[in-house]
Scaffold this active site. Structure first.
Site, mmCIF file in Angstrom:
data_model
loop_
_atom_site.group_PDB
_atom_site.id
_atom_site.type_symbol
_atom_site.label_atom_id
_atom_site.label_comp_id
_atom_site.label_asym_id
_atom_site.label_seq_id
_atom_site.Cartn_x
_atom_site.Cartn_y
_atom_site.Cartn_z
ATOM 1 N N GLY A 158 0.789 -1.236 0.000
ATOM 2 C CA GLY A 158 0.000 0.000 0.000
ATOM 3 C C GLY A 158 0.819 1.283 0.000
ATOM 4 N N LEU A 168 -4.752 -7.176 -6.502
ATOM 5 C CA LEU A 168 -4.457 -8.271 -7.426
ATOM 6 C C LEU A 168 -5.662 -9.185 -7.653
ATOM 7 C CD1 LEU A 168 -0.835 -9.196 -6.293
ATOM 8 C CD2 LEU A 168 -1.573 -7.824 -8.247
ATOM 9 N N LYS A 169 -6.788 -8.558 -7.892
ATOM 10 C CA LYS A 169 -7.967 -9.360 -8.189
ATOM 11 C C LYS A 169 -8.829 -8.544 -9.143
ATOM 12 C CE LYS A 169 -11.774 -11.879 -6.263
ATOM 13 N NZ LYS A 169 -11.811 -12.598 -7.532
ATOM 14 N N ASN A 192 -7.024 2.596 -11.943
ATOM 15 C CA ASN A 192 -5.976 1.654 -11.536
ATOM 16 C C ASN A 192 -4.638 2.223 -11.976
ATOM 17 O OD1 ASN A 192 -4.710 -0.589 -10.526
ATOM 18 N ND2 ASN A 192 -5.345 -1.987 -12.157
ATOM 19 N N HIS A 206 -0.727 1.001 -13.107
ATOM 20 C CA HIS A 206 0.055 -0.146 -13.577
ATOM 21 C C HIS A 206 1.518 0.286 -13.646
ATOM 22 C CE1 HIS A 206 0.672 -3.902 -15.741
ATOM 23 N NE2 HIS A 206 1.425 -3.236 -16.588
ATOM 24 N N ASP A 245 -6.136 -4.458 -17.635
ATOM 25 C CA ASP A 245 -5.260 -3.398 -18.169
ATOM 26 C C ASP A 245 -5.631 -2.874 -19.555
ATOM 27 O OD1 ASP A 245 -3.774 -3.854 -15.850
ATOM 28 O OD2 ASP A 245 -2.384 -5.218 -16.852
ATOM 29 N N GLU A 257 5.178 6.518 -9.523
ATOM 30 C CA GLU A 257 3.764 6.208 -9.231
ATOM 31 C C GLU A 257 3.238 7.111 -8.129
ATOM 32 O OE1 GLU A 257 2.692 2.081 -8.666
ATOM 33 O OE2 GLU A 257 4.403 1.422 -9.836
HETATM 34 C C1 GRF Z 1 2.351 -0.841 -7.830
HETATM 35 O O1 GRF Z 1 3.538 -1.054 -8.521
HETATM 36 C C2 GRF Z 1 1.200 -0.632 -8.787
HETATM 37 O O2 GRF Z 1 1.582 -0.077 -10.004
HETATM 38 C C3 GRF Z 1 0.704 -2.031 -9.011
HETATM 39 O O3 GRF Z 1 0.877 -2.689 -7.780
HETATM 40 C C4 GRF Z 1 1.925 -2.072 -7.048
HETATM 41 C C5 GRF Z 1 1.372 -1.735 -5.705
HETATM 42 O O4 GRF Z 1 2.361 -1.299 -4.829
HETATM 43 N N1 GRF Z 1 -0.646 -2.051 -9.491
HETATM 44 P P1 GRF Z 1 1.981 -0.682 -3.416
HETATM 45 O O5 GRF Z 1 1.180 -1.746 -2.666
HETATM 46 O O6 GRF Z 1 1.181 0.552 -3.669
HETATM 47 O O7 GRF Z 1 3.286 -0.405 -2.770
#
Ligand code: GRF
Length: 207
Positions: free
Chosen positions: A11, A89-90, A106, A108, A149, A178
């Protein structure tokens, strides 16, 4: 907009969104964090900042339909208007996507559509980017649709791929990008600067 963030793991993106909100980002107010993994550190982060944190998983329901209906009622009960997936992841049930179309985001950790799709998550993305020989990677934020995606892309932040990169070093650099990109996009969607229209993203982020 009342916002729910859904996470499976650590997170750090959730944390970036929480920090941006505390720093005065207007538009999205995170009122709920949902995880499908009881041990996800994301749940601790949520509690530490005083947000409601719940575990919601398919295995606790008799059917996918019941699971989807319950998830929808959890979201409706809290007046959730925007959903941000952050390392979730779902795949979301189609019913949820249909009800929240244009209001589910989302992030990625690589360029889309080239480095996305089922099974392309975490380290797999960075391995594939390095193996392809491209010189640029970076996170992509998109509107979620029913597939993996494939939704309309909202924003991409370029990150250089260096000659000596390993999946870990590249992941680290992309993750830092990110944390800057996601709060900007969430604010832009919540403020109506960017929206989904006829399957396409319209509007643009502030520079
Ligand atoms: C990130 O790299 C995001 O792009 C992907 O999952 C990862 C989550 O990382 N969807 P975190 O749990 O926010 O550290």
């Amino acid at each position: 907009m009342n916002t729910a963030v859904m996470c499976t793991g650590s997170g750090t993106n959730l944390q970036a969104l929480l920090d941006a909100e505390d720093g005065g980002t207007r538009g999205a107010r995170i009122v709920l964090v949902i995880s499908n993994r009881p041990k996800a550190f994301a749940l601790e982060r949520a509690k530490n900042s005083g947000r409601e944190a719940i575990v919601h998983r398919m295995r606790d329901f008799k059917s996918e339909d019941e699971y989807a209906d319950d998830l929808l009622s959890v979201l409706r009960d809290r007046g959730i208007e925007l959903i941000c997936l952050a390392g979730y992841l779902k795949r979301l049930p189609a019913k949820v996507v249909a009800e929240y179309r244009g209001r589910i985001l989302n992030i990625h950790p690589g360029p889309l559509p080239r480095f996305g799709g089922q099974g392309m998550f975490g380290r797999h993305v960075h391995e594939s980017v390095i193996a392809s020989g491209v010189h640029e990677s970076g996170p992509t934020v998109f509107f979620v649709d029913e597939e993996y995606d494939t939704g309309a892309i909202i924003a991409f932040a370029p990150v250089p791929v260096q000659a000596d990169d390993t999946p870990d070093t590249l992941a680290h650099r992309v993750l830092a990008a990110e944390h800057l990109l996601y709060p900007r996009v969430v604010a832009a969607v919540a403020n109506g600067q960017v929206r989904l229209q006829d399957g396409k993203c319209v509007g643009r982020l502030n520079d």
